[in-house]
Design a protein around this motif. Structure first.
Motif, PDB file in Angstrom:
ATOM      1  N   ARG A   6       0.840  -1.204   0.000  1.00 29.76           N
ATOM      2  CA  ARG A   6       0.000   0.000   0.000  1.00 29.76           C
ATOM      3  C   ARG A   6       0.870   1.247   0.000  1.00 29.76           C
ATOM      4  O   ARG A   6       0.590   2.208  -0.701  1.00 29.76           O
ATOM      5  CB  ARG A   6      -0.930  -0.029   1.226  1.00 29.76           C
ATOM      6  CG  ARG A   6      -1.825   1.167   1.334  1.00 29.76           C
ATOM      7  CD  ARG A   6      -2.883   1.145   0.241  1.00 29.76           C
ATOM      8  NE  ARG A   6      -3.814   2.227   0.471  1.00 29.76           N
ATOM      9  CZ  ARG A   6      -4.355   2.936  -0.494  1.00 29.76           C
ATOM     10  NH1 ARG A   6      -4.101   2.659  -1.748  1.00 29.76           N
ATOM     11  NH2 ARG A   6      -5.178   3.903  -0.221  1.00 29.76           N
ATOM     12  N   PHE A   7       1.932   1.237   0.781  1.00 30.82           N
ATOM     13  CA  PHE A   7       2.854   2.368   0.837  1.00 30.82           C
ATOM     14  C   PHE A   7       3.409   2.680  -0.544  1.00 30.82           C
ATOM     15  O   PHE A   7       3.432   3.832  -0.971  1.00 30.82           O
ATOM     16  CB  PHE A   7       3.987   2.053   1.823  1.00 30.82           C
ATOM     17  CG  PHE A   7       5.077   3.068   1.852  1.00 30.82           C
ATOM     18  CD1 PHE A   7       4.862   4.321   2.430  1.00 30.82           C
ATOM     19  CD2 PHE A   7       6.315   2.794   1.310  1.00 30.82           C
ATOM     20  CE1 PHE A   7       5.875   5.274   2.457  1.00 30.82           C
ATOM     21  CE2 PHE A   7       7.334   3.733   1.334  1.00 30.82           C
ATOM     22  CZ  PHE A   7       7.113   4.980   1.912  1.00 30.82           C
ATOM     23  N   GLY A   8       3.855   1.628  -1.254  1.00 31.23           N
ATOM     24  CA  GLY A   8       4.406   1.823  -2.595  1.00 31.23           C
ATOM     25  C   GLY A   8       3.393   2.418  -3.561  1.00 31.23           C
ATOM     26  O   GLY A   8       3.720   3.291  -4.369  1.00 31.23           O
ATOM     27  N   LEU A  10       0.842   4.305  -2.739  1.00 30.04           N
ATOM     28  CA  LEU A  10       0.585   5.696  -2.338  1.00 30.04           C
ATOM     29  C   LEU A  10       1.684   6.651  -2.788  1.00 30.04           C
ATOM     30  O   LEU A  10       1.454   7.848  -2.908  1.00 30.04           O
ATOM     31  CB  LEU A  10       0.410   5.779  -0.814  1.00 30.04           C
ATOM     32  CG  LEU A  10      -0.853   5.116  -0.276  1.00 30.04           C
ATOM     33  CD1 LEU A  10      -0.824   5.098   1.248  1.00 30.04           C
ATOM     34  CD2 LEU A  10      -2.097   5.828  -0.785  1.00 30.04           C
ATOM     35  N   LEU A  11       2.873   6.143  -3.050  1.00 27.94           N
ATOM     36  CA  LEU A  11       3.970   6.989  -3.528  1.00 27.94           C
ATOM     37  C   LEU A  11       3.855   7.339  -5.010  1.00 27.94           C
ATOM     38  O   LEU A  11       4.512   8.261  -5.475  1.00 27.94           O
ATOM     39  CB  LEU A  11       5.314   6.304  -3.267  1.00 27.94           C
ATOM     40  CG  LEU A  11       5.703   6.131  -1.806  1.00 27.94           C
ATOM     41  CD1 LEU A  11       7.031   5.388  -1.706  1.00 27.94           C
ATOM     42  CD2 LEU A  11       5.784   7.474  -1.095  1.00 27.94           C
ATOM     43  N   LEU A  12       3.019   6.606  -5.742  1.00 36.06           N
ATOM     44  CA  LEU A  12       2.844   6.877  -7.170  1.00 36.06           C
ATOM     45  C   LEU A  12       2.059   8.163  -7.376  1.00 36.06           C
ATOM     46  O   LEU A  12       1.182   8.509  -6.585  1.00 36.06           O
ATOM     47  CB  LEU A  12       2.093   5.729  -7.841  1.00 36.06           C
ATOM     48  CG  LEU A  12       2.779   4.374  -7.861  1.00 36.06           C
ATOM     49  CD1 LEU A  12       1.824   3.313  -8.406  1.00 36.06           C
ATOM     50  CD2 LEU A  12       4.049   4.426  -8.701  1.00 36.06           C
ATOM     51  N   ASN A  13       2.374   8.853  -8.451  1.00 41.54           N
ATOM     52  CA  ASN A  13       1.583  10.028  -8.825  1.00 41.54           C
ATOM     53  C   ASN A  13       0.184   9.579  -9.217  1.00 41.54           C
ATOM     54  O   ASN A  13      -0.006   8.457  -9.699  1.00 41.54           O
ATOM     55  CB  ASN A  13       2.230  10.765 -10.003  1.00 41.54           C
ATOM     56  CG  ASN A  13       3.537  11.422  -9.619  1.00 41.54           C
ATOM     57  OD1 ASN A  13       3.695  11.881  -8.491  1.00 41.54           O
ATOM     58  ND2 ASN A  13       4.472  11.469 -10.545  1.00 41.54           N
ATOM     59  N   ARG A  18      -1.963   4.308 -10.994  1.00 45.14           N
ATOM     60  CA  ARG A  18      -2.221   4.279  -9.553  1.00 45.14           C
ATOM     61  C   ARG A  18      -3.643   3.810  -9.268  1.00 45.14           C
ATOM     62  O   ARG A  18      -3.857   2.976  -8.381  1.00 45.14           O
ATOM     63  CB  ARG A  18      -1.975   5.640  -8.925  1.00 45.14           C
ATOM     64  CG  ARG A  18      -2.259   5.636  -7.439  1.00 45.14           C
ATOM     65  CD  ARG A  18      -1.871   6.910  -6.766  1.00 45.14           C
ATOM     66  NE  ARG A  18      -2.429   6.972  -5.429  1.00 45.14           N
ATOM     67  CZ  ARG A  18      -2.070   7.857  -4.536  1.00 45.14           C
ATOM     68  NH1 ARG A  18      -1.138   8.751  -4.814  1.00 45.14           N
ATOM     69  NH2 ARG A  18      -2.627   7.865  -3.347  1.00 45.14           N
TER      70      ARG A  18
END
Length: 97
Positions: A6-8, A10-13, A18
């Protein structure tokens, strides 16, 4: 692991990729079954890390918690990290083999 995925995401634009990954993730979480951490699992963890230490081995804390849970509930662990978990006595399947 779920939190890390989930963290990864959320880092996407923001964008189509996404949104697609968020949908995939939410569907996967909805199908997931979580195993409770019980006193018996904690006792199994203590036995595991003591046995590893006596044998002159170690295991990362997160991995040892996962291993103890798998051992306590007689689960098969699906991972690439076969050797680490097999040394702990966990039944392992490597999906990439």
């Amino acid at each position: 692991m779920i939190g890390g995925i989930r963290f990864g995401i959320l880092l996407l634009n923001g964008g189509a990729k996404r949104r697609r990954l968020e949908g995939w993730f939410e569907q996967g979480v909805a199908r997931s079954r979580c195993t409770d951490w019980e006193a018996a699992t904690g006792l199994r963890w203590a036995q595991l890390i003591a046995a590893l230490r006596i044998a002159g081995r170690s295991m990362p804390v997160k991995d040892s918690l996962i291993a103890a849970t798998a051992l306590q509930h007689e689960l098969v662990l699906v991972t690439r990290d076969q050797a680490n978990f097999e040394r702990a006595g966990v039944s392992v399947v490597n999906p990439f083999e």
